[in-house]
Design an enzyme around this catalytic site. Sequence first.
Site, PDB file in Angstrom:
ATOM      1  CG  ASP A 102      -2.033   0.984   1.150  1.00  0.00           C
ATOM      2  OD1 ASP A 102      -1.754   2.208   1.090  1.00  0.00           O
ATOM      3  OD2 ASP A 102      -3.197   0.564   1.165  1.00  0.00           O
ATOM      4  CG  ASN A 127     -11.988  -0.525   4.006  1.00  0.00           C
ATOM      5  OD1 ASN A 127     -12.309  -0.932   5.110  1.00  0.00           O
ATOM      6  ND2 ASN A 127     -10.790  -0.022   3.763  1.00  0.00           N
ATOM      7  CD  GLN A 169     -14.545  -0.354  -2.444  1.00  0.00           C
ATOM      8  OE1 GLN A 169     -15.679  -0.507  -2.008  1.00  0.00           O
ATOM      9  NE2 GLN A 169     -14.076  -1.027  -3.472  1.00  0.00           N
ATOM     10  CB  VAL A 190      -9.026   1.831  -5.373  1.00  0.00           C
ATOM     11  CG1 VAL A 190      -8.919   1.228  -6.769  1.00  0.00           C
ATOM     12  CG2 VAL A 190      -7.966   2.909  -5.173  1.00  0.00           C
ATOM     13  CG  HIS A 214      -8.631  -2.902  -2.353  1.00  0.00           C
ATOM     14  ND1 HIS A 214      -9.663  -2.224  -2.956  1.00  0.00           N
ATOM     15  CD2 HIS A 214      -8.246  -2.147  -1.301  1.00  0.00           C
ATOM     16  CE1 HIS A 214      -9.882  -1.089  -2.311  1.00  0.00           C
ATOM     17  NE2 HIS A 214      -9.037  -1.028  -1.293  1.00  0.00           N
ATOM     18  CG  HIS A 231      -6.681  -2.923   3.240  1.00  0.00           C
ATOM     19  ND1 HIS A 231      -5.948  -1.796   2.955  1.00  0.00           N
ATOM     20  CD2 HIS A 231      -7.915  -2.718   2.710  1.00  0.00           C
ATOM     21  CE1 HIS A 231      -6.697  -0.935   2.285  1.00  0.00           C
ATOM     22  NE2 HIS A 231      -7.900  -1.477   2.122  1.00  0.00           N
TER      23      HIS A 231
END
Length: 119
Positions: free
Chosen positions: A36, A92, A99, A101, A105, A107
Amino acid sequence: MTPPAAKDDCLFCRIVKGEVPADVVHAGETTIAFRDINPQAPTHVLVIPSSHYANIAELAQWEPGAVTELFATAAEVAESEGLGDQYRLVFNTGAEAGQAVFHTHMHVLGGRPLNWPPG
Protein backbone atom coordinates in the site's frame (compact mmCIF):
# COMPACT_ATOMS: atom_id res chain seq x y z
CA MET A 1 -26.79 -9.34 -16.25
CA THR A 2 -23.14 -9.74 -17.24
CA PRO A 3 -20.12 -9.45 -14.97
CA PRO A 4 -18.17 -6.18 -14.96
CA ALA A 5 -15.16 -5.85 -17.25
CA ALA A 6 -11.76 -4.26 -16.63
CA LYS A 7 -11.88 -0.49 -16.70
CA ASP A 8 -9.32 1.73 -18.37
CA ASP A 9 -9.67 4.32 -15.60
CA CYS A 10 -9.31 1.82 -12.72
CA LEU A 11 -5.97 2.22 -10.95
CA PHE A 12 -5.82 -1.43 -9.88
CA CYS A 13 -6.74 -2.71 -13.37
CA ARG A 14 -3.84 -0.62 -14.66
CA ILE A 15 -1.51 -2.16 -12.05
CA VAL A 16 -2.65 -5.65 -13.14
CA LYS A 17 -1.86 -4.72 -16.77
CA GLY A 18 1.58 -3.37 -15.77
CA GLU A 19 0.70 0.18 -16.87
CA VAL A 20 1.20 1.62 -13.37
CA PRO A 21 4.18 0.60 -11.24
CA ALA A 22 3.64 -1.07 -7.88
CA ASP A 23 5.85 -2.74 -5.28
CA VAL A 24 4.59 -6.24 -6.07
CA VAL A 25 5.19 -8.92 -3.42
CA HIS A 26 3.19 -11.70 -5.11
CA ALA A 27 1.89 -12.26 -8.62
CA GLY A 28 -0.19 -15.31 -9.45
CA GLU A 29 -2.56 -16.37 -12.19
CA THR A 30 -5.63 -14.80 -10.60
CA THR A 31 -4.26 -12.48 -7.89
CA ILE A 32 -1.61 -9.85 -7.37
CA ALA A 33 -0.37 -8.40 -4.07
CA PHE A 34 1.50 -5.14 -3.65
CA ARG A 35 2.47 -2.74 -0.88
CA ASP A 36 0.00 0.00 0.00
CA ILE A 37 1.35 3.46 -0.84
CA ASN A 38 -0.15 4.83 2.41
CA PRO A 39 0.64 2.07 4.93
CA GLN A 40 -1.34 1.91 8.16
CA ALA A 41 0.93 -0.72 9.75
CA PRO A 42 4.55 -1.83 9.30
CA THR A 43 3.24 -4.45 6.88
CA HIS A 44 0.37 -3.24 4.70
CA VAL A 45 -0.16 -5.19 1.49
CA LEU A 46 -3.16 -5.09 -0.84
CA VAL A 47 -4.31 -8.34 -2.42
CA ILE A 48 -6.50 -7.94 -5.50
CA PRO A 49 -8.09 -10.23 -8.08
CA SER A 50 -6.80 -9.80 -11.61
CA SER A 51 -10.40 -9.40 -12.77
CA HIS A 52 -12.32 -6.20 -12.08
CA TYR A 53 -15.14 -6.18 -9.54
CA ALA A 54 -16.05 -3.09 -7.52
CA ASN A 55 -16.17 -4.89 -4.18
CA ILE A 56 -16.03 -8.26 -2.43
CA ALA A 57 -19.79 -8.84 -2.80
CA GLU A 58 -19.56 -8.49 -6.60
CA LEU A 59 -16.54 -10.80 -6.71
CA ALA A 60 -18.34 -13.41 -4.59
CA GLN A 61 -21.37 -13.25 -6.89
CA TRP A 62 -19.49 -13.60 -10.18
CA GLU A 63 -16.31 -15.49 -9.25
CA PRO A 64 -16.72 -17.21 -5.87
CA GLY A 65 -13.54 -19.24 -6.40
CA ALA A 66 -11.58 -16.00 -6.70
CA VAL A 67 -12.56 -15.14 -3.13
CA THR A 68 -10.79 -18.30 -1.98
CA GLU A 69 -7.75 -17.31 -4.04
CA LEU A 70 -7.64 -13.90 -2.34
CA PHE A 71 -7.50 -15.53 1.09
CA ALA A 72 -4.89 -18.08 -0.03
CA THR A 73 -2.75 -15.28 -1.43
CA ALA A 74 -3.16 -13.27 1.79
CA ALA A 75 -1.90 -16.25 3.82
CA GLU A 76 1.11 -16.60 1.49
CA VAL A 77 1.85 -12.88 1.81
CA ALA A 78 1.57 -12.99 5.61
CA GLU A 79 4.00 -15.91 5.70
CA SER A 80 6.49 -14.31 3.30
CA GLU A 81 6.31 -11.02 5.23
CA GLY A 82 7.12 -12.81 8.51
CA LEU A 83 3.73 -12.18 10.12
CA GLY A 84 3.09 -15.83 10.94
CA ASP A 85 -0.46 -16.06 12.25
CA GLN A 86 -0.55 -12.48 13.60
CA TYR A 87 -2.25 -10.29 11.01
CA ARG A 88 -5.55 -8.66 10.10
CA LEU A 89 -7.47 -8.94 6.82
CA VAL A 90 -9.82 -6.09 5.90
CA PHE A 91 -12.24 -5.38 3.05
CA ASN A 92 -13.76 -1.89 2.84
CA THR A 93 -16.97 -1.86 0.83
CA GLY A 94 -18.32 1.53 -0.18
CA ALA A 95 -17.03 5.07 0.25
CA GLU A 96 -18.50 5.48 3.74
CA ALA A 97 -16.61 2.35 4.84
CA GLY A 98 -13.32 3.80 3.57
CA GLN A 99 -13.11 2.24 0.12
CA ALA A 100 -11.17 4.63 -2.12
CA VAL A 101 -10.44 2.41 -5.14
CA PHE A 102 -13.49 0.57 -6.45
CA HIS A 103 -11.73 -2.64 -7.45
CA THR A 104 -12.01 -5.45 -4.90
CA HIS A 105 -9.01 -5.42 -2.59
CA MET A 106 -8.08 -7.00 0.71
CA HIS A 107 -5.74 -5.27 3.13
CA VAL A 108 -3.18 -7.49 4.88
CA LEU A 109 -2.04 -5.61 7.99
CA GLY A 110 0.49 -6.63 10.60
CA GLY A 111 3.81 -6.02 12.25
CA ARG A 112 2.39 -4.21 15.30
CA PRO A 113 -0.47 -4.71 17.76
CA LEU A 114 -3.77 -3.85 16.05
CA ASN A 115 -6.45 -2.42 18.33
CA TRP A 116 -10.17 -3.09 18.17
CA PRO A 117 -12.38 -1.45 17.12
CA PRO A 118 -10.29 -0.21 14.23
CA GLY A 119 -11.64 3.33 14.19
